[in-house]
Structure formats: C-alpha cells, structure tokens
Design an enzyme around this catalytic site. Sequence first.
Site, PDB file in Angstrom:
ATOM      1  N   GLY A  71     -64.273 -35.141 -28.311  1.00 56.78           N
ATOM      2  CA  GLY A  71     -64.377 -36.372 -27.550  1.00 56.78           C
ATOM      3  C   GLY A  71     -64.190 -37.615 -28.399  1.00 56.78           C
ATOM      4  O   GLY A  71     -64.351 -38.726 -27.903  1.00 56.78           O
ATOM      5  N   THR A  73     -62.142 -40.486 -30.092  1.00 55.94           N
ATOM      6  CA  THR A  73     -60.868 -41.149 -29.808  1.00 55.94           C
ATOM      7  C   THR A  73     -60.378 -41.868 -31.068  1.00 55.94           C
ATOM      8  O   THR A  73     -61.100 -42.013 -32.042  1.00 55.94           O
ATOM      9  CB  THR A  73     -61.023 -42.148 -28.650  1.00 55.94           C
ATOM     10  OG1 THR A  73     -62.024 -43.116 -28.979  1.00 55.94           O
ATOM     11  CG2 THR A  73     -61.437 -41.429 -27.371  1.00 55.94           C
ATOM     12  N   ALA A  96     -60.511 -34.669 -24.731  1.00 56.36           N
ATOM     13  CA  ALA A  96     -60.632 -35.573 -23.587  1.00 56.36           C
ATOM     14  C   ALA A  96     -61.060 -36.936 -24.098  1.00 56.36           C
ATOM     15  O   ALA A  96     -61.955 -37.041 -24.932  1.00 56.36           O
ATOM     16  CB  ALA A  96     -61.645 -35.048 -22.572  1.00 56.36           C
ATOM     17  N   SER A  97     -60.408 -37.972 -23.608  1.00 60.66           N
ATOM     18  CA  SER A  97     -60.845 -39.325 -23.951  1.00 60.66           C
ATOM     19  C   SER A  97     -62.178 -39.637 -23.286  1.00 60.66           C
ATOM     20  O   SER A  97     -62.903 -40.532 -23.721  1.00 60.66           O
ATOM     21  CB  SER A  97     -59.793 -40.349 -23.518  1.00 60.66           C
ATOM     22  OG  SER A  97     -59.577 -40.285 -22.114  1.00 60.66           O
ATOM     23  N   PHE A  99     -65.317 -37.250 -20.971  1.00 62.88           N
ATOM     24  CA  PHE A  99     -65.704 -35.984 -20.353  1.00 62.88           C
ATOM     25  C   PHE A  99     -66.444 -36.163 -19.031  1.00 62.88           C
ATOM     26  O   PHE A  99     -66.758 -35.181 -18.365  1.00 62.88           O
ATOM     27  CB  PHE A  99     -66.583 -35.182 -21.321  1.00 62.88           C
ATOM     28  CG  PHE A  99     -65.796 -34.494 -22.402  1.00 62.88           C
ATOM     29  CD1 PHE A  99     -65.230 -33.253 -22.180  1.00 62.88           C
ATOM     30  CD2 PHE A  99     -65.601 -35.093 -23.626  1.00 62.88           C
ATOM     31  CE1 PHE A  99     -64.492 -32.620 -23.157  1.00 62.88           C
ATOM     32  CE2 PHE A  99     -64.862 -34.480 -24.619  1.00 62.88           C
ATOM     33  CZ  PHE A  99     -64.297 -33.224 -24.380  1.00 62.88           C
ATOM     34  N   HIS A 132     -67.342 -51.929 -23.495  1.00 57.85           N
ATOM     35  CA  HIS A 132     -68.172 -50.923 -24.154  1.00 57.85           C
ATOM     36  C   HIS A 132     -69.213 -51.592 -25.054  1.00 57.85           C
ATOM     37  O   HIS A 132     -69.127 -52.781 -25.354  1.00 57.85           O
ATOM     38  CB  HIS A 132     -67.315 -49.962 -24.997  1.00 57.85           C
ATOM     39  CG  HIS A 132     -66.640 -48.907 -24.180  1.00 57.85           C
ATOM     40  ND1 HIS A 132     -65.409 -49.101 -23.604  1.00 57.85           N
ATOM     41  CD2 HIS A 132     -67.026 -47.647 -23.848  1.00 57.85           C
ATOM     42  CE1 HIS A 132     -65.061 -48.002 -22.952  1.00 57.85           C
ATOM     43  NE2 HIS A 132     -66.021 -47.110 -23.077  1.00 57.85           N
ATOM     44  N   HIS A 133     -70.142 -50.777 -25.517  1.00 58.21           N
ATOM     45  CA  HIS A 133     -71.184 -51.213 -26.448  1.00 58.21           C
ATOM     46  C   HIS A 133     -70.565 -51.668 -27.775  1.00 58.21           C
ATOM     47  O   HIS A 133     -69.443 -51.287 -28.130  1.00 58.21           O
ATOM     48  CB  HIS A 133     -72.184 -50.079 -26.695  1.00 58.21           C
ATOM     49  CG  HIS A 133     -71.526 -48.787 -27.086  1.00 58.21           C
ATOM     50  ND1 HIS A 133     -71.175 -48.478 -28.384  1.00 58.21           N
ATOM     51  CD2 HIS A 133     -71.136 -47.735 -26.334  1.00 58.21           C
ATOM     52  CE1 HIS A 133     -70.608 -47.295 -28.414  1.00 58.21           C
ATOM     53  NE2 HIS A 133     -70.566 -46.809 -27.188  1.00 58.21           N
ATOM     54  N   LYS A 136     -68.957 -49.257 -30.537  1.00 60.00           N
ATOM     55  CA  LYS A 136     -67.688 -48.548 -30.362  1.00 60.00           C
ATOM     56  C   LYS A 136     -66.655 -49.134 -31.308  1.00 60.00           C
ATOM     57  O   LYS A 136     -66.395 -50.334 -31.292  1.00 60.00           O
ATOM     58  CB  LYS A 136     -67.204 -48.636 -28.913  1.00 60.00           C
ATOM     59  CG  LYS A 136     -65.950 -47.796 -28.659  1.00 60.00           C
ATOM     60  CD  LYS A 136     -65.680 -47.609 -27.192  1.00 60.00           C
ATOM     61  CE  LYS A 136     -64.455 -46.746 -26.956  1.00 60.00           C
ATOM     62  NZ  LYS A 136     -64.585 -45.396 -27.570  1.00 60.00           N
ATOM     63  N   GLY A 142     -60.268 -44.932 -25.688  1.00 62.49           N
ATOM     64  CA  GLY A 142     -59.391 -43.817 -25.339  1.00 62.49           C
ATOM     65  C   GLY A 142     -59.266 -43.657 -23.834  1.00 62.49           C
ATOM     66  O   GLY A 142     -58.203 -43.294 -23.321  1.00 62.49           O
ATOM     67  N   THR A 143     -60.353 -43.941 -23.116  1.00 67.46           N
ATOM     68  CA  THR A 143     -60.319 -43.857 -21.655  1.00 67.46           C
ATOM     69  C   THR A 143     -59.348 -44.877 -21.078  1.00 67.46           C
ATOM     70  O   THR A 143     -58.572 -44.563 -20.164  1.00 67.46           O
ATOM     71  CB  THR A 143     -61.733 -44.082 -21.080  1.00 67.46           C
ATOM     72  OG1 THR A 143     -62.609 -43.090 -21.618  1.00 67.46           O
ATOM     73  CG2 THR A 143     -61.730 -43.992 -19.564  1.00 67.46           C
TER      74      THR A 143
END
Length: 234
Positions: A71, A73, A96-97, A99, A132-133, A136, A142-143
């Site tokens: 997971g 990225t 997976a970018s 899950f 995001h936080h 990161k 990645g998502t």
Amino acid sequence: MNIALIGYGRMGKAIEEILIQRGHDVVLKISRTPLPEELKNIDVAIEFSKPEYAFDNLKVLLENKVATICGTTGWLENQDEVNKLAITNNTAFLYASNFSLGVNLFFELNQVLARMMNKYRNEYQINLEEIHHTQKLDAPSGTAITIAEGIIENTTYKTWSMEENSQEIIPIEAKRIENVPGTHIVQYTSDVDTIEISHTAHSRKGFALGAVIAAEWIWNKEGIFTMKDVLELN
C-alpha cells in the site's frame, strides 16, 4: 496465517489490530528492509513503508517467494520490475494505491462519470482535489493518481498535472491538513452548475481492513492482482 508487517507506523499498527481480531499471527513487524532469514514461514507480507524504501523491501520479499500486498505509494517507476519478480519467483503481488472498499467503489463510479462527461468537455472544466494529513510524504496521493488515470482511460484527456491546466490536462490540487485521513474530490464545473463526487475517509480503519481482506485473499495464489480482483469488480 503468519503475517509480516513491513512498515510499523500508524497504518501498520491499525492493520495489526485487525489481523489479531481475525485470528492471524503477526510474526514479524519491522520498519526496515527484511532479511531473508526473517521470512521463513511467512504466508503473506503487508508492506506499508515509505516511498524510498518500498522497492528494496518488495525485492527482498518477492525474491524469497513471499506473497505480498503493498500500500506504499510513490515508487511506481519500479512497478514493472516488481511485477516481473513476482512472476519469476512464482509468487503473488498486489499493489493498491488505496485498500478501502469505499475508495475502490469510488474508482468505479469515477470511471462511469468520466465516460458520461467526456461528451461535454467544452462545457465543463474538470478539477481533482485531494486532502491528507501533514505526515503524508508524496503528493499528489497515489489514490488521486489512480482517479486521474481512470478519467484518462475513459476520456480524451492525455495526462494530469499539479502545475498545468489545459484542455488535455487534468489539474490536481494537493492539500496537507493536520489529522485528515484522506479526502478526494472530482469536480466538473460549468458557468451554470457543478457536478461533484467525493470520498471522505473518517479513519484509517477502512484502509486497514481492506489490506487485511486483500492479504487473506492473496494467500496461496500466484500472479499479479489488484483490488478489483479481491472485490470481484472486474
């Protein structure tokens, strides 16, 4: 199953909690590249580390025939080589970018909407935003990249960018705000209205549960897989 957690930060700890609840044994948990001798009797490895360490971690895992889900990225320039390692060593690999079950359903919805909106490219301006936080490290997420790629596959857009904006480019805006697990927004805006779809994570539990479900699914398999295979979305 005997599970190795490669990357034991907040996500690794959230995954460990669910693994234990579901009756699995976490026999290795480290935040460095594993040694081959540490991988004996491991059924599946779950890799959630940092972009700069991911490729080295995956290389060791797959060369030692450990089925692996990843997971992390920000390392995908090496994805072809990682896929070849899994195939050569007759093991399984799943990247997976994201899950989360909800996010993977969102990926599908995004592609359907993109196909519908492609007919109205001249009327609507697209924009993709991710939040995001502050911990990161990679941007865009990645998502967000997966969302953009889903749009590109189903439209006449050519690429995405955080700096450029044109008829053939999907603009992505990345924001970092304290204590935000992850929000992704796709907007189509015209002079008269806005069409928007979004996914907002409330905690890491959704990501962690999805990772555990993927690990359970990949056990004793061989090949290259995605969350579409796990969730039977193909």
